[in-house]
Write an enzyme that holds these catalytic residues in place. Structure first.
Site, PDB file in Angstrom:
ATOM      1  N   LYS A 202      28.233  44.496  38.227  1.00  0.00           N
ATOM      2  CA  LYS A 202      29.570  44.531  38.807  1.00  0.00           C
ATOM      3  C   LYS A 202      29.995  45.983  38.997  1.00  0.00           C
ATOM      4  O   LYS A 202      30.039  46.760  38.038  1.00  0.00           O
ATOM      5  CB  LYS A 202      30.546  43.815  37.876  1.00  0.00           C
ATOM      6  CG  LYS A 202      31.991  43.888  38.334  1.00  0.00           C
ATOM      7  CD  LYS A 202      32.883  43.000  37.488  1.00  0.00           C
ATOM      8  CE  LYS A 202      34.339  43.208  37.855  1.00  0.00           C
ATOM      9  NZ  LYS A 202      35.226  42.315  37.107  1.00  0.00           N
ATOM     10  N   LYS A 255      28.184  41.809  42.379  1.00  0.00           N
ATOM     11  CA  LYS A 255      29.562  41.788  42.875  1.00  0.00           C
ATOM     12  C   LYS A 255      30.038  43.198  43.131  1.00  0.00           C
ATOM     13  O   LYS A 255      29.807  44.039  42.251  1.00  0.00           O
ATOM     14  CB  LYS A 255      30.425  41.113  41.801  1.00  0.00           C
ATOM     15  CG  LYS A 255      31.898  41.095  42.068  1.00  0.00           C
ATOM     16  CD  LYS A 255      32.627  40.646  40.834  1.00  0.00           C
ATOM     17  CE  LYS A 255      34.108  40.806  41.068  1.00  0.00           C
ATOM     18  NZ  LYS A 255      34.881  40.659  39.884  1.00  0.00           N
TER      19      LYS A 255
HETATM   20  C1  PBG Z   1      38.514  40.552  36.306  1.00  0.00           C
HETATM   21  C2  PBG Z   1      37.941  40.226  37.631  1.00  0.00           C
HETATM   22  C3  PBG Z   1      38.089  40.924  38.836  1.00  0.00           C
HETATM   23  C4  PBG Z   1      37.449  40.149  39.813  1.00  0.00           C
HETATM   24  C5  PBG Z   1      36.911  39.046  39.173  1.00  0.00           C
HETATM   25  N1  PBG Z   1      37.219  39.104  37.829  1.00  0.00           N
HETATM   26  C6  PBG Z   1      38.818  42.153  39.153  1.00  0.00           C
HETATM   27  C7  PBG Z   1      38.448  43.428  38.504  1.00  0.00           C
HETATM   28  O1  PBG Z   1      37.442  43.519  37.798  1.00  0.00           O
HETATM   29  O2  PBG Z   1      39.184  44.368  38.681  1.00  0.00           O
HETATM   30  C8  PBG Z   1      37.408  40.472  41.275  1.00  0.00           C
HETATM   31  C9  PBG Z   1      37.356  39.292  42.183  1.00  0.00           C
HETATM   32  C10 PBG Z   1      37.808  39.553  43.569  1.00  0.00           C
HETATM   33  O3  PBG Z   1      38.151  40.685  43.970  1.00  0.00           O
HETATM   34  O4  PBG Z   1      37.826  38.582  44.341  1.00  0.00           O
HETATM   35  N2  PBG Z   1      37.712  41.292  35.474  1.00  0.00           N
END
Ligand code: PBG
Ligand code: ZN
Length: 336
Positions: A202, A255
């Site tokens: 991520k 992601k």
């Molecule tokens: C929380 C989380 C996020 C997303 C999924 N879980 C945001 C982040 O890490 O700031 C992003 C999902 C999206 O943008 O659709 N940890």
């Protein structure tokens, strides 16, 4: 003048839709390849549109059955749940991530009852529940307390598992969380009933903007660059996946999606035995939505092209806010 030789003519392979399909490999998108993210509010009767993601809503529990029923009828197979709570319910430990007031804890048994065949994944993180909006527990100086963070994350994962989640999906990016979750699930004899989908790779991304608005989870100070990966880092991406595999992840995720297809391909090639998820995140949704709305692109064509690219690059399942629209697209029409 250059004359193309007959043996070098590729157009002989693509003059008919069926030929084009044979040359495309098995890239057909089906409902098996889709997971639908859903935001669930703590006020049961509320329903509101997310301004930065037109067409996407946050739902109170009393709206869920009505919203999901037609989608399940169209073939929806899996969902990813996110809780959204009011600011006055947040604190430093994120106690409402898994209290009895938590919308996910409340929704899980109902969803299991209403839709017995639907696979339910829960995002596990602290940012929607902490008053500082970070994904872990912090020391007084604002840095991450790793030990407390992964203890708490594992505790939340177990609560969701006990409430009925098939899959727990930690998105916090704290070191060691997969091992901590696996151990905690083992302690309560749930390792045979619950899968861990790791947001393994991520990146710290600008594409999450609309989501943070949707789940009211923006960090109140600083950013997430000390725990999410730098976009340029190939090496950390590989090491993050390797680490999570070694700690016992059942499935992996990359992601965001479109900007990271090279990472997706590399992850699939390195771990062909693990189902690989890709998250088409909120900013990607907004970008495509607005471009289509303003007639710069054709929504259906471009979406299908992107989904196909994701499958081509190695995705087994695509997490996307477009799922309802795609399910409609998939309703069979003769192509030839
Ligand atoms: C929380 C989380 C996020 C997303 C999924 N879980 C945001 C982040 O890490 O700031 C992003 C999902 C999206 O943008 O659709 N940890
Ligand atoms: Zn988070």
């Amino acid at each position: 003048m250059y004359q193309v030789e007959a043996k070098n003519r590729l157009q002989s392979s693509i003059f008919h839709p069926l030929l084009r399909e044979w040359h495309s490999g098995n890239l057909q998108i089906t409902p098996v390849n889709l997971m639908y993210p859903i935001f669930i509010l703590n006020s049961p009767d509320e329903k509101n549109e997310i301004i930065s993601m037109p067409g996407v809503y946050r739902y109170g529990i009393n709206h869920l059955e009505e919203m999901l029923k037609p989608l399940v009828a169209k073939g929806l197979k899996s969902v990813l749940l996110f809780g959204v709570i009011d600011d006055d319910l947040k604190n430093t430990f994120g106690t409402n991530a898994d209290s009895n007031d938590n919308p996910i804890i409340k929704a899980l048994p109902l969803l299991r009852k209403w839709f017995p065949d639907l696979v339910i994944a829960c995002d596990v993180c602290l940012c929607p529940y902490t008053n500082h909006g970070h994904c872990g527990i912090l020391y007084d100086d604002g840095t991450i307390n790793n030990k407390e963070s992964i203890n708490r994350i594992a505790e939340i994962a177990v609560s969701y598992a006990k409430a009925g989640a098939h899959i727990v999906a930690p998105s916090d990016m704290m070191d060691g969380r997969i091992g901590a979750i696996k151990k905690a699930l083992d302690n309560v004899n749930l390792t045979n009933k619950v899968s861990v989908l790791s947001y393994a790779v991520k990146f710290a991304s600008g594409f999450y903007g609309p989501f943070r608005d949707a789940s009211k989870s923006s960090p109140k100070f600083g950013d997430r660059k000390c725990y999410q990966l730098p976009p340029g880092s190939n090496g950390l991406a590989s090491r993050a996946a390797a680490r999570d595999v070694a700690e016992g992840a059942d499935m992996l995720m990359v992601k965001p999606g479109l900007a990271y297809l090279d990472i997706l391909r590399k992850t699939k090639d390195t771990y062909p035995d693990y189902p690989l998820f890709i998250y088409q995140v909120s900013g990607e949704y907004a970008m495509i939505y607005h471009a289509a709305k303003n007639n710069a692109i054709n929504l259906k064509d471009v979406l299908l092209e992107i989904l196909t690219s994701m499958k081509r690059a190695g995705a087994d399942c695509i997490i996307t806010y477009f799922t309802p629209y795609i399910l409609d697209m998939l309703i069979p029409k003769s192509k030839y």
